[in-house]
Motif scaffolding. Structure first.
Motif, PDB file in Angstrom:
ATOM      1  N   ASP A 133      -2.861  -3.463   1.177  1.00 57.95           N
ATOM      2  CA  ASP A 133      -3.822  -4.097   0.422  1.00 57.95           C
ATOM      3  C   ASP A 133      -4.023  -5.540   0.353  1.00 57.95           C
ATOM      4  O   ASP A 133      -4.074  -6.201  -0.412  1.00 57.95           O
ATOM      5  CB  ASP A 133      -3.472  -3.536  -1.244  1.00 57.95           C
ATOM      6  N   ARG A 164      -0.315  -9.460   0.409  1.00 57.26           N
ATOM      7  CA  ARG A 164      -0.254  -8.363  -0.351  1.00 57.26           C
ATOM      8  C   ARG A 164      -0.669  -8.202  -1.647  1.00 57.26           C
ATOM      9  O   ARG A 164       0.294  -8.750  -2.486  1.00 57.26           O
ATOM     10  CB  ARG A 164       0.700  -7.310   0.331  1.00 57.26           C
ATOM     11  N   SER A 204      -0.347  -6.048  -4.389  1.00 56.69           N
ATOM     12  CA  SER A 204       0.294  -5.504  -5.312  1.00 56.69           C
ATOM     13  C   SER A 204       1.935  -6.236  -5.395  1.00 56.69           C
ATOM     14  O   SER A 204       2.309  -6.472  -6.447  1.00 56.69           O
ATOM     15  CB  SER A 204       0.733  -4.041  -4.964  1.00 56.69           C
ATOM     16  N   ASP A 206      -9.950  -1.114  -7.744  1.00 56.38           N
ATOM     17  CA  ASP A 206      -8.667  -0.712  -6.958  1.00 56.38           C
ATOM     18  C   ASP A 206      -8.395   0.625  -7.573  1.00 56.38           C
ATOM     19  O   ASP A 206      -7.194   0.830  -7.671  1.00 56.38           O
ATOM     20  CB  ASP A 206      -7.618  -1.760  -7.023  1.00 56.38           C
ATOM     21  N   SER A 224      -3.519  -1.733  -9.906  1.00 53.88           N
ATOM     22  CA  SER A 224      -2.977  -3.136 -10.241  1.00 53.88           C
ATOM     23  C   SER A 224      -2.418  -2.968 -11.801  1.00 53.88           C
ATOM     24  O   SER A 224      -1.393  -3.523 -12.187  1.00 53.88           O
ATOM     25  CB  SER A 224      -3.901  -4.442 -10.083  1.00 53.88           C
ATOM     26  N   ARG A 262       4.594  -1.268  -6.125  1.00 51.58           N
ATOM     27  CA  ARG A 262       3.419  -0.736  -5.616  1.00 51.58           C
ATOM     28  C   ARG A 262       3.066   0.733  -5.835  1.00 51.58           C
ATOM     29  O   ARG A 262       3.918   1.572  -6.159  1.00 51.58           O
ATOM     30  CB  ARG A 262       3.651  -0.603  -3.802  1.00 51.58           C
TER      31      ARG A 262
END
Lengths: 258, 258, 258, 258
Positions: free
Chosen positions: A16, A92, A94, B16, B94, B130
């Motif tokens: 991501d 990234r 996240s 996302d 997210s 994540r």
């Protein structure tokens, strides 16, 4: 019980990465803060103690992550700006978002007693977060202008709303009074009916909070005789100033520097 | 200072959404916990107080987000499982990740004094997070097996390592002693040299922690005479059992139910 | 003129790997085919020559990419199914989609004269494409059922519409006649007014086209005496059958096999 | 056979919008063209007929999609540039990439006989494609410089390689001769051994092809007397010039204009 036969599951972790070369803005936002404010008896329309706590947390985040260039906050939200060139955690999404959110939250709980002494934390403060990429400097400035204009619009509305409610109107009546009114009308209402000069309200309420790094002399250790050894450090400083106009940026050219 | 001219910046927030129909695993992981453990004098190789704190935070996360089916944790990490069908926050990665991380972190700071009384929090605990999607039930089970097998491998190694170090070896010597050795060798080493029967160590250390919802009678209010009104509720319960074999899943068919 | 100083631009190519363990469906769709049909005088509501060309292209795509399990097409669209386990081009979405689209398009142009002799290609046929992941076998079957149900609904409507138009109604009148009508009404209309028994229309029109690999003896070379050397090969075969019910799948268990 | 119960499968189509405000480059690349060239007897190191066909296809793509600002091609690849502001197909990556690839491929097959008369198409030409976003003008220019520098490096190497091979060396010997040599050595080798002045080779081979829109008078219809009605139109023009230096861009400021 070897774990090698299960390791294939790691392949399901998809990449991501945020587009290189863009400004990254991480905006965090309180979850259910209307209720959270009620539970803790926050003053309306603004509780300076709660805003100071937000600002202190933002400064702590900037101390923890030196790559953050600046931050802007209002109410229960804060935006953190990472430069185009950052390679923080390989960009990234996240990783970046979760760590900023976690750092902010940890500080919010840890610093609560200092900012709201006598008010025990009665529910769990939580913040969501997201990352957004902006290709151009002008996009970044427009983003920050969007948030600061929003601060103004919300604060003016809320100031009127709570003045009306405190004067005896129901929330529904207050809403009806304000519906569709322009900025000038609201200022007049505040002045005429409640003797409030909007321009004289605290800048923190009207402009929100900007966190930038400013050079300051800090004590890094003591000499044997007890005298302090001072060094210049760039420390997060909290400002309540306009960031929509060019002035702020012209005085701090390093903020947008490559 | 209308904000409408800046609102175009909202378009830069890209979608996302996580693929529908898949299991969602959110794994959170302590940032720099090797140092964090040292700073706070955590016992080696396992500090029960710190593990209990992690478990309590996981249970709090599950109370806050009822859609989480189960959680599994070891050391400074925890994995939370959302069912295929979840529409929590529209499955936005997210949003889901940041809120779980934030809830966990807030609880970690808030519950610290209760679990580590006398040890003031000296640095900021932080967790990254994540989200990973798993299409099949077998993938999910393999993911959890991967983490539990990892718990075993790490715990056995660390138990040996710290026994050797506590007995006077340097860390480098301890590493050299263990390098490339198999599970059986390590068990024997523990028993022969240190009188430790690995099988008798606490299950929490060897198996990690599983959090599932279990039915329990809870007091929901009191009658006028002071007697409690009890209702059945599904509350997070912390287990330290095997989740690699079929037994755990056969006893709890609802965990994998559609 | 060394290119090393520019190579950093490669980092901007972000990963677009499709989630492992899922079925991948690549659906391609004709661009502006309403006009394309008019320009080339395609017969309404179905032009068998054009449908056969689509089918031939799909078979060619399956010959080119042996990992494709099956394909389903109707009108100007075709869906290609890759198995969960495929690692074709590392599961990169743009690579997979663009190559399937390109292969299909190349064949469409190359095979046009054979299928529509006497009709020169007067504009550029183009297809867009997208990849979609499906976690479960049931999702994949529902996807294909969705397309085949769509084929039926469209074909029945179009058969009525063009019968009405050919009988003298304007397109607007034909639309008005059909608006909101059910399947039974349309079948009756066709039979009563135009003597068309919908059930007797070609299966290709009613069911669309399914392409699967079927074993066949093919000549792989010739012996010196000119006699053919035959080998069994799995060649794409075009069927026009129901794929919504279980029968099709029960007869071909390999299609959904892991 | 209603399709409503299956329509949920549409939710699995995830969003793949490209970041707004960035340059979009779509690069397409021939699949297996080494073999494709052999099969069709392309001249080495460059076959002008094949390059002209590539250029003609690129011009056709630009005619089909007016939003494309410019294109750059070499060998079996072509890059198409869409402006920051484009909203072509809502900036959906798979839509944009697949349609450009499809348009290019369709033209490649359709225009083949015109460019390679007497050479029937013996295998399927295919192109993959991908989209890359570039935030700044400088990134876009560096991307194009990267491709043109690559053209030069490849062409110089290939010119030497094939001169050596045509003179009787084996491919392995030719490779060994060239391994690790610098640009100056290669130019000298060509001149000394084969009498080839690299500077005099066709610009198309050395610089690749740039497609820009240039104003031209075109006949849009005929008057009754047969005389043509001319209008100014911006038509794709194929250039073989340097695009690394500033000159090309200074002469065409509209290419990078917002």
């Amino acid at each position: 019980m070897a774990n090698s036969k299960y390791e294939y599951v790691k392949q399901y972790e998809l990449d991501d990465t945020l587009l290189p070369g863009c400004w990254i803005v991480v905006r965090i936002d309180g979850k259910g803060f209307t209720k959270f404010c009620d539970v803790h008896g926050f003053e309306k329309p603004n509780d300076k103690r709660a805003l100071d706590l937000m600002d202190a947390c933002a400064a702590a985040v900037m101390t923890e992550f030196p790559e953050i260039r600046l931050a802007y906050g209002e109410s229960d939200e804060y935006s953190f700006v990472l430069p185009r060139s950052t390679d923080m955690y390989g960009r990234r999404a996240s990783k970046i978002v979760s760590l900023i959110v976690s750092c902010f939250t940890a500080n919010y709980v840890a610093r609560w007693p200092e900012h709201l002494p006598g008010t025990p934390l009665a529910s769990t403060p939580m913040f969501d977060g997201r990352a957004v990429c902006y290709p151009l400097d002008s996009h970044l400035r427009d983003y920050l202008s969007w948030r600061q204009a929003d601060t103004h619009v919300n604060n003016q509305y809320n100031t009127c709303f709570w003045a009306l409610v405190k004067s005896g109107k129901t929330p529904t009546e207050a809403q009806a009074t304000l519906k569709g009114t322009l900025s000038g009308f609201k200022n007049e209402l505040l002045f005429r009916e409640f003797g409030i000069n909007y321009a004289h309200l605290p800048e923190q309420f009207k402009k929100g909070s900007v966190v930038v790094r400013q050079k300051a002399m800090v004590e890094v250790k003591q000499r044997e005789d007890g005298s302090p050894v001072l060094r210049e450090r760039a420390l997060p400083a909290i400002l309540h100033c306009d960031i929509i106009g060019d002035g702020f940026w012209q005085e701090r050219p390093h903020l947008l520097a490559p």
